[in-house]
Design an enzyme around this catalytic site. Sequence first.
Site, PDB file in Angstrom:
ATOM      1  N   ASP A  80       0.825  -1.204   0.000  1.00 30.01           N
ATOM      2  CA  ASP A  80       0.000   0.000   0.000  1.00 30.01           C
ATOM      3  C   ASP A  80       0.866   1.263   0.000  1.00 30.01           C
ATOM      4  O   ASP A  80       1.840   1.350   0.759  1.00 30.01           O
ATOM      5  CB  ASP A  80      -0.867  -0.027   1.272  1.00 30.01           C
ATOM      6  CG  ASP A  80      -1.964   1.015   1.286  1.00 30.01           C
ATOM      7  OD1 ASP A  80      -2.856   0.928   0.434  1.00 30.01           O
ATOM      8  OD2 ASP A  80      -1.926   1.905   2.159  1.00 30.01           O
ATOM      9  N   GLU A 106       1.769  -0.556  -4.974  1.00 32.16           N
ATOM     10  CA  GLU A 106       0.769   0.454  -5.280  1.00 32.16           C
ATOM     11  C   GLU A 106       1.513   1.785  -5.270  1.00 32.16           C
ATOM     12  O   GLU A 106       1.772   2.364  -4.225  1.00 32.16           O
ATOM     13  CB  GLU A 106      -0.360   0.504  -4.243  1.00 32.16           C
ATOM     14  CG  GLU A 106      -1.473   1.450  -4.709  1.00 32.16           C
ATOM     15  CD  GLU A 106      -2.157   2.259  -3.607  1.00 32.16           C
ATOM     16  OE1 GLU A 106      -3.252   2.755  -3.843  1.00 32.16           O
ATOM     17  OE2 GLU A 106      -1.570   2.416  -2.519  1.00 32.16           O
TER      18      GLU A 106
HETATM   19  C1  GLC Z   1      -4.256   2.947  -0.747  1.00 35.88           C
HETATM   20  C2  GLC Z   1      -5.464   2.069  -0.622  1.00 35.88           C
HETATM   21  C3  GLC Z   1      -6.619   2.921  -0.204  1.00 35.88           C
HETATM   22  C4  GLC Z   1      -6.302   3.540   1.134  1.00 35.88           C
HETATM   23  C5  GLC Z   1      -4.974   4.306   1.082  1.00 35.88           C
HETATM   24  C6  GLC Z   1      -4.480   4.617   2.464  1.00 35.88           C
HETATM   25  O1  GLC Z   1      -4.400   3.899  -1.735  1.00 35.88           O
HETATM   26  O2  GLC Z   1      -5.694   1.399  -1.824  1.00 35.88           O
HETATM   27  O3  GLC Z   1      -7.807   2.199  -0.141  1.00 35.88           O
HETATM   28  O4  GLC Z   1      -7.307   4.415   1.503  1.00 35.88           O
HETATM   29  O5  GLC Z   1      -3.983   3.546   0.479  1.00 35.88           O
HETATM   30  O6  GLC Z   1      -4.042   3.453   3.086  1.00 35.88           O
END
Ligand code: GLC
Length: 631
Positions: free
Chosen positions: A231, A348
């Site tokens: 994340d 991500e």
């Molecule tokens: C990422 C996740 C999202 C979350 C954010 C903070 O973007 O995919 O759902 O709100 O991180 O953890």
Amino acid sequence: MHHAGGVTSTPTSAAFAAPPSARIDLSAWWRHAVIYQIYPRSWADSDGDGIGDLPGVTARLGYLRDLGVDAVWLSPFYTSPQADGGYDVADYRDIDPLFGTRADADAMLARAHELGLKVIVDLVPNHSSDEHPWFTAALAAQPGSPERERYIFRDGTGVDGELPPNNWKSIFGGWAWTRVTEPGGTPGQWYLHLFDRKQPDFNWQSPEVRAEFESVLRFWLDRGVDGFRVDVAHGLVKEAGLPDWGEEQELLGHPEDLDRETLNPGGLNPGGLNPGGLNPGELNPGGLNLGELDPGDLDAEDDPSVGSPRTAEKRPPMWDQDGVHEIYEQWRKVLDSYGKPDRILCAEAWVEPAERAARYVRPTEMNQAFNFDFLQCPWKAPQLSTVIDHSLAAAGSVGAPSTWVLSNHDVVRHASRLGLSQDKRRPNGIGKDDVQPDRELGLRRARAATTLMLALPGAAYLYQGEELGLPDSTDLPNDVRQDPTFLRSKGAELGRDGCRVPMPWTKQGPSLGFGPSPATWLPQPASYADCAVDQQVGKQGSTLELYRSLIALRREHRLGDGSLRWLEEYAVQQDVVAFANEHPEGGSVAVVANLGSIPVTLPAGAVVLAGSGALDGDGSVPTDVTVWARI
Ligand code: GLC
Ligand code: MG
């Protein structure tokens, strides 16, 4: 040749240049896998509390085996106050009672492996919950203490520390800082949270933080997980000195060629999880502490979300700092110590341009990074061709496969997104009063987009329910919304609840088969009944059967590890994406997507394998249809 933004680009096959390291195993499972994302709250509820859970997942894994996917990625199921759907973790090694127990997690893993499915879990290293024991200890300790060192505490500015330490804003709206009350009862330091105030950012300069996350990796690897989706992988390290940032700060980028003013007439700021357009003087729903701030200090004129697009030279001080890479090199070593088959890391990282994203997937770092350029590309052939070409080239330059994704738990589902005008920025949630997506058009295009995506070399990510053609819910009442974005932006952004509504499994039955009771943590829209799994399974032409056949054919023809050759005979057709996917053992498959209004002829002698919609009577490809054909 395809034209993008008036510039002619010649697609290349650079993606398949020799990998830079002999260590690369081109047959590794993750290079061509189809990975299905489960949002555990919303997939299957075993106990009738209206919230999906791990026993629910375990019971339904057979559905994923039948769908034909290789792996499942689960969004967080760890102990959490659920301030951000579990992306606020209070204990990285335990399961939230909402979702089950550690034994339930073990059972889920065992069942998945029995069915031949790999399991990827979510790792949230940028921030914890404010209810994590480390953060409560930090609040109880003094400024400058080792406890505070694990997070990012700073003294405020202004006469008396009453203003935040810098001008950074939360991705969900409002300041990225909250002031604490010191143990003695006086107003004290501020802590950084790039997301909700209940998600304090870790200090990744702290060796304790680094050691803790390596230990968390080992904990889950020892339990048998096959990888981690990381994340906010681009956020862990902040620029030294935490300098102010006066430019764009959103997490989710947007197509640069779209003009914000003309596309945003209603003042809704739909670029994703961005902090624009709010008035902090009025914003305090979550107890956000804005100190003595004059509401005028942060009005539209100096809204940091309005600015020039980021460039490699001018990177926001909170994103994509070079220092993140040494963390991932360490993690790679941890994962490699578990031997074969590879355990993987998927980033991500909302990072531009693709060359910067490629740095996360160098051979010594992660395996994959989500391709958000592809997700964000409008349904326009020249742009799509350019993104595909650029993605393959950038990932290929470091010996990595590209990935492909159209939907996830943070964006409007592609069956709805593609039913909206493709000249506007994609919205962050769609409400009753907004322009509604054209359902039929959206579904037709979504099927065509998926048919295009699953033919591309590399790994593909699917989001639960997209195989049913599910739209976003666009009629959620505001009082059921749970995304912190909605509250922190005071409703200026509806947020992501619309794509997180519980799955319909059966047309009849309480909660459409989601669980044994009528309870669902978000209401299911009426349209979900006819999309239910039991309405589509075995039904020719259904979206579910389209996905199943595409995944099976993709495997049979080795499309995931084939190579892409643009079909030059289509180069003059502006509205067509056309390539061949070739594999020495899988053969040659032509992929023709028609995004224009004129029917398109298939290559001579081509034998149709699959199509997202019916062909015209004369065998040509109609508007918004993608076809796979053997050549
Ligand atoms: C990422 C996740 C999202 C979350 C954010 C903070 O973007 O995919 O759902 O709100 O991180 O953890
Ligand atoms: Mg439950």
